[in-house]
Design a protein around this motif. Structure first.
Motif, PDB file in Angstrom:
ATOM      1  N   PHE B 111      47.712  32.194  32.244  1.00  0.00           N
ATOM      2  CA  PHE B 111      48.644  33.336  32.265  1.00  0.00           C
ATOM      3  C   PHE B 111      48.135  34.448  31.364  1.00  0.00           C
ATOM      4  O   PHE B 111      48.137  35.626  31.737  1.00  0.00           O
ATOM      5  CB  PHE B 111      50.045  32.888  31.816  1.00  0.00           C
ATOM      6  CG  PHE B 111      50.945  34.042  31.450  1.00  0.00           C
ATOM      7  CD1 PHE B 111      51.500  34.856  32.434  1.00  0.00           C
ATOM      8  CD2 PHE B 111      51.215  34.341  30.113  1.00  0.00           C
ATOM      9  CE1 PHE B 111      52.309  35.928  32.093  1.00  0.00           C
ATOM     10  CE2 PHE B 111      52.023  35.411  29.766  1.00  0.00           C
ATOM     11  CZ  PHE B 111      52.565  36.215  30.763  1.00  0.00           C
ATOM     12  N   ARG B 112      47.689  34.088  30.170  1.00  0.00           N
ATOM     13  CA  ARG B 112      47.206  35.090  29.215  1.00  0.00           C
ATOM     14  C   ARG B 112      45.986  35.829  29.779  1.00  0.00           C
ATOM     15  O   ARG B 112      45.873  37.044  29.636  1.00  0.00           O
ATOM     16  CB  ARG B 112      46.885  34.426  27.872  1.00  0.00           C
ATOM     17  CG  ARG B 112      48.147  33.934  27.157  1.00  0.00           C
ATOM     18  CD  ARG B 112      47.823  33.079  25.947  1.00  0.00           C
ATOM     19  NE  ARG B 112      47.111  33.848  24.933  1.00  0.00           N
ATOM     20  CZ  ARG B 112      46.613  33.307  23.809  1.00  0.00           C
ATOM     21  NH1 ARG B 112      46.770  32.012  23.582  1.00  0.00           N
ATOM     22  NH2 ARG B 112      45.974  34.055  22.934  1.00  0.00           N
ATOM     23  N   ALA B 114      45.258  36.173  33.035  1.00  0.00           N
ATOM     24  CA  ALA B 114      45.695  36.970  34.186  1.00  0.00           C
ATOM     25  C   ALA B 114      46.441  38.223  33.724  1.00  0.00           C
ATOM     26  O   ALA B 114      46.261  39.312  34.271  1.00  0.00           O
ATOM     27  CB  ALA B 114      46.583  36.131  35.100  1.00  0.00           C
ATOM     28  N   LYS B 115      47.265  38.035  32.707  1.00  0.00           N
ATOM     29  CA  LYS B 115      48.033  39.171  32.182  1.00  0.00           C
ATOM     30  C   LYS B 115      47.084  40.236  31.637  1.00  0.00           C
ATOM     31  O   LYS B 115      47.211  41.427  31.957  1.00  0.00           O
ATOM     32  CB  LYS B 115      48.978  38.675  31.083  1.00  0.00           C
ATOM     33  CG  LYS B 115      49.794  39.771  30.429  1.00  0.00           C
ATOM     34  CD  LYS B 115      50.684  39.240  29.316  1.00  0.00           C
ATOM     35  CE  LYS B 115      51.270  40.405  28.537  1.00  0.00           C
ATOM     36  NZ  LYS B 115      52.148  39.962  27.441  1.00  0.00           N
ATOM     37  N   SER B 118      45.000  41.800  34.530  1.00  0.00           N
ATOM     38  CA  SER B 118      45.719  42.514  35.585  1.00  0.00           C
ATOM     39  C   SER B 118      45.886  43.998  35.244  1.00  0.00           C
ATOM     40  O   SER B 118      45.872  44.839  36.137  1.00  0.00           O
ATOM     41  CB  SER B 118      47.072  41.862  35.852  1.00  0.00           C
ATOM     42  OG  SER B 118      47.897  41.958  34.721  1.00  0.00           O
ATOM     43  N   ARG B 119      46.009  44.310  33.967  1.00  0.00           N
ATOM     44  CA  ARG B 119      46.114  45.729  33.582  1.00  0.00           C
ATOM     45  C   ARG B 119      44.894  46.504  34.049  1.00  0.00           C
ATOM     46  O   ARG B 119      45.002  47.577  34.636  1.00  0.00           O
ATOM     47  CB  ARG B 119      46.188  45.846  32.051  1.00  0.00           C
ATOM     48  CG  ARG B 119      47.469  45.337  31.482  1.00  0.00           C
ATOM     49  CD  ARG B 119      47.480  45.481  29.977  1.00  0.00           C
ATOM     50  NE  ARG B 119      48.537  44.650  29.418  1.00  0.00           N
ATOM     51  CZ  ARG B 119      48.706  44.424  28.135  1.00  0.00           C
ATOM     52  NH1 ARG B 119      47.878  44.954  27.264  1.00  0.00           N
ATOM     53  NH2 ARG B 119      49.697  43.676  27.713  1.00  0.00           N
ATOM     54  N   LYS B 122      44.553  46.547  37.986  1.00  0.00           N
ATOM     55  CA  LYS B 122      45.472  47.493  38.629  1.00  0.00           C
ATOM     56  C   LYS B 122      44.909  48.910  38.547  1.00  0.00           C
ATOM     57  O   LYS B 122      44.989  49.666  39.506  1.00  0.00           O
ATOM     58  CB  LYS B 122      46.846  47.429  37.952  1.00  0.00           C
ATOM     59  CG  LYS B 122      47.789  46.412  38.587  1.00  0.00           C
ATOM     60  CD  LYS B 122      49.190  46.611  38.059  1.00  0.00           C
ATOM     61  CE  LYS B 122      50.211  45.808  38.840  1.00  0.00           C
ATOM     62  NZ  LYS B 122      51.574  45.965  38.284  1.00  0.00           N
ATOM     63  N   THR B 153      52.877  23.846  37.260  1.00  0.00           N
ATOM     64  CA  THR B 153      53.255  25.115  36.636  1.00  0.00           C
ATOM     65  C   THR B 153      52.163  26.147  36.900  1.00  0.00           C
ATOM     66  O   THR B 153      52.448  27.294  37.268  1.00  0.00           O
ATOM     67  CB  THR B 153      53.456  24.923  35.120  1.00  0.00           C
ATOM     68  OG1 THR B 153      54.396  23.862  34.908  1.00  0.00           O
ATOM     69  CG2 THR B 153      54.006  26.185  34.469  1.00  0.00           C
ATOM     70  N   ALA B 156      52.241  27.303  40.538  1.00  0.00           N
ATOM     71  CA  ALA B 156      53.390  28.174  40.807  1.00  0.00           C
ATOM     72  C   ALA B 156      53.170  29.549  40.176  1.00  0.00           C
ATOM     73  O   ALA B 156      53.525  30.582  40.763  1.00  0.00           O
ATOM     74  CB  ALA B 156      54.677  27.542  40.286  1.00  0.00           C
ATOM     75  N   LEU B 157      52.586  29.559  38.993  1.00  0.00           N
ATOM     76  CA  LEU B 157      52.259  30.826  38.341  1.00  0.00           C
ATOM     77  C   LEU B 157      51.289  31.610  39.217  1.00  0.00           C
ATOM     78  O   LEU B 157      51.489  32.803  39.485  1.00  0.00           O
ATOM     79  CB  LEU B 157      51.623  30.558  36.969  1.00  0.00           C
ATOM     80  CG  LEU B 157      51.111  31.786  36.224  1.00  0.00           C
ATOM     81  CD1 LEU B 157      52.271  32.618  35.695  1.00  0.00           C
ATOM     82  CD2 LEU B 157      50.194  31.394  35.074  1.00  0.00           C
ATOM     83  N   THR B 160      52.978  33.221  42.342  1.00  0.00           N
ATOM     84  CA  THR B 160      53.834  34.402  42.150  1.00  0.00           C
ATOM     85  C   THR B 160      53.038  35.585  41.631  1.00  0.00           C
ATOM     86  O   THR B 160      53.303  36.716  42.012  1.00  0.00           O
ATOM     87  CB  THR B 160      55.014  34.102  41.221  1.00  0.00           C
ATOM     88  OG1 THR B 160      54.517  33.586  40.008  1.00  0.00           O
ATOM     89  CG2 THR B 160      55.955  33.109  41.817  1.00  0.00           C
ATOM     90  N   VAL B 161      52.066  35.327  40.767  1.00  0.00           N
ATOM     91  CA  VAL B 161      51.206  36.428  40.308  1.00  0.00           C
ATOM     92  C   VAL B 161      50.473  37.011  41.518  1.00  0.00           C
ATOM     93  O   VAL B 161      50.317  38.229  41.641  1.00  0.00           O
ATOM     94  CB  VAL B 161      50.207  35.942  39.223  1.00  0.00           C
ATOM     95  CG1 VAL B 161      49.184  37.024  38.913  1.00  0.00           C
ATOM     96  CG2 VAL B 161      50.950  35.556  37.951  1.00  0.00           C
ATOM     97  N   GLN B 163      51.535  37.169  44.638  1.00  0.00           N
ATOM     98  CA  GLN B 163      52.465  38.026  45.377  1.00  0.00           C
ATOM     99  C   GLN B 163      52.586  39.379  44.703  1.00  0.00           C
ATOM    100  O   GLN B 163      52.636  40.424  45.344  1.00  0.00           O
ATOM    101  CB  GLN B 163      53.859  37.379  45.418  1.00  0.00           C
ATOM    102  CG  GLN B 163      53.938  36.116  46.252  1.00  0.00           C
ATOM    103  CD  GLN B 163      53.795  36.391  47.724  1.00  0.00           C
ATOM    104  OE1 GLN B 163      54.242  37.409  48.221  1.00  0.00           O
ATOM    105  NE2 GLN B 163      53.152  35.493  48.434  1.00  0.00           N
ATOM    106  N   GLU B 164      52.654  39.325  43.394  1.00  0.00           N
ATOM    107  CA  GLU B 164      52.913  40.546  42.639  1.00  0.00           C
ATOM    108  C   GLU B 164      51.725  41.498  42.651  1.00  0.00           C
ATOM    109  O   GLU B 164      51.910  42.708  42.686  1.00  0.00           O
ATOM    110  CB  GLU B 164      53.240  40.135  41.196  1.00  0.00           C
ATOM    111  CG  GLU B 164      54.200  41.081  40.537  1.00  0.00           C
ATOM    112  CD  GLU B 164      54.510  40.610  39.134  1.00  0.00           C
ATOM    113  OE1 GLU B 164      55.145  39.561  38.997  1.00  0.00           O
ATOM    114  OE2 GLU B 164      54.109  41.300  38.195  1.00  0.00           O
TER     115      GLU B 164
END
Lengths: 243, 242
Positions: B111-112, B114-115, B118-119, B122, B153, B156-157, B160-161, B163-164
């Motif tokens: 998650f860290r 990807a977060k 992603s900035r 994008k 987990t 699933a993460l 949804t990431v 999709q977003e």
């Protein structure tokens, strides 16, 4: 016949009220805990509205399971009802702390409850575990990636645990709601709003939300012995939203 | 892949080395991290043995992404290659601490990454994020509640990431390697007493270990433009293993 014993965790939110209703109607003896029960007023109000329910002080999953077994001698159903407040955010701004809270409340708490209940159920050679998770991860909810992650983890826990304890006559399933009326995520006053009605019409093939009575019926079914052949399943409860 | 900047974490584990080699061969700049690189001697030896890869001792996910972008001006591909030795145990014999630790490695670290990535992705209006996870949560593995919960987990993460970020032309998918890739990619500490060969023979006659080049080809495919239509998929890399 002796009454069967159930524990419903966090009984005032999410699937809690429906679970209590379903189990009492099915002749179960129901034990409950709740975050709000530390407040005497809230606790008394719940006790008054639910005179047959046994109220537990213990909030920690292990202590709650322990208290049920101490008082009733056994535990036949664990209804692990888990929920946390939502803080929607895009992935690039989603807070790590919030993600950790989701994991603690939605993934680790049900794990702890099941971990505490399983040894008793193994001894009894019977038991049922139902996790209230979410349909969210089946499709993905925008701006709720970390929430969906934690819910998906709980669903994965359900699968693995069901494989592990099936031979002890313990059934493990999960309910995955979306657009089902409940006091936590979809209270009636929000479901009635025009934007919500429009959204449900667009997103749900069934073009309506589920009533609490429908949730009651599903929980009643999963609690029955007649559903014992169903295990290791996530039951989507979302009017066809995720398929 | 020429001009593309990739990050492969935990390069010495799972399909990390195969993925990094394949991306570098395709012409990408590949930054690789690993816990063992904290030891300068090991880091230098690795760098000498893999001259095409850009070796870093940075492990912190956010720092790794920011340092890469500062040095190479962009980040196009993340291979979040976290892995963990699954320790078989009945649920009542596990420690809650073990679940927290597994989530930290398998669900929080990706998650860290990807977060942080992603900035930049994008802004670039393009990017690829590949989670290396497991297919075990789909069917459930007895005596592996900790492992399955954490990998579920992560899946699933990822979903949804995916999709977003799809609308920003960032594709997110997962590779789910099974033990058929062992022993190169599933080291002994992950397999315990059971060797990959024993497990594979039990599973069926047609089964074999994957080759490094095959794992690399899959990483390169998911990192390249040819896979842009794949979004939010968990792709088992398992040679028929179910």
């Amino acid at each position: 016949m002796k009454k069967k014993i159930a524990l419903v965790t966090l009984a005032t939110g999410y699937g809690g009220p429906s679970a209590v209703k379903a189990l009492l109607a099915g002749g179960w003896k129901v034990f409950c805990n709740d975050r709000g029960f530390s407040d005497t007023k809230q606790c008394k109000a719940f006790a008054k509205a639910n005179p047959k329910v046994k109220i537990l002080d213990a909030l920690e999953p292990e202590k709650a399971v322990g208290a049920v077994v101490k008082q009733a001698g056994r535990i036949d159903l664990l209804f692990s009802n888990n929920f946390v407040p939502l803080y929607p955010s895009a992935v690039e701004t989603a807070a790590l702390d919030v993600y950790r809270d989701y994991l603690e409340g939605l993934t680790i708490e049900p794990f702890r409850a099941a971990r505490a209940a399983v040894p008793h159920m193994k001894k009894q050679k019977s038991g049922k575990i139902v996790f209230m998770t979410s349909a969210g991860p089946m499709k993905g909810l925008p701006n709720l990636s970390t929430y969906c992650a934690a819910r998906g983890g709980a669903t994965a826990l359900m699968k693995a645990l069901a494989q592990e304890v099936g031979r002890f006559n313990i059934q493990v399933n999960a309910i995955g709601p979306n657009y089902a009326e409940n006091p936590t995520y979809f209270p009636k006053h929000i479901l009635g709003k025009p934007f919500m009605r429009k959204l449900i019409k667009e997103e749900c093939p069934i073009e309506r939300y589920a009533t609490p009575e429908e949730m009651v019926a599903l929980i009643a079914f999963l609690a029955k012995e007649e559903s014992n052949f169903i295990t290791s399943q996530l039951i989507p409860f979302c009017g066809g939203w995720a398929s | 892949m020429r001009g593309k900047v990739c990050i492969v974490t935990h390069v010495t584990a799972s399909i990390g080395q195969a993925g990094a080699d394949a991306l570098a061969k395709a012409g990408a700049k590949v930054v690789v991290s690993d816990a063992s690189f904290a030891d300068a001697k090991k880091r230098e030896a690795y760098a000498k043995a893999h001259p095409r890869l850009k070796v870093t001792a940075t492990l912190d996910p956010e720092l790794l992404v920011e340092e890469t972008v500062a040095r190479h001006k962009r980040v196009d591909v993340i291979v979040a290659n976290a892995s963990l030795a699954p320790k078989p145990a009945q649920i009542e014999k596990t420690k809650v601490k073990e679940l927290r630790e597994a989530l930290e490695v398998l669900a929080i670290e990706p998650f860290r990454l990807a977060k942080a990535a992603s900035r930049h992705m994008k802004q670039q209006k393009s990017g690829k994020i590949i989670f290396v996870t497991s297919d075990a949560p789909r069917y459930g593995l007895a005596n592996h509640t900790v492992y399955c919960t954490a990998q579920g987990t992560a899946n699933a993460l990822m979903g949804t990431v995916a999709q977003e970020l799809a609308g920003a032309n960032v594709q997110v998918n997962a590779i789910a390697p099974a033990a058929t890739v062992a022993p190169t990619y599933f080291p002994k500490e992950m397999m315990g007493e059971t060797t990959a060969e024993k497990v594979i023979v039990k599973k069926g006659k047609g089964m074999r270990k994957a080759k490094a080049a095959e794992a690399g080809a899959l990483v390169a495919f998911l990192a390249g433009e040819g896979s842009d239509f794949l979004i939010g998929e968990v792709i088992p890399f398992a040679g028929g293993w179910i």
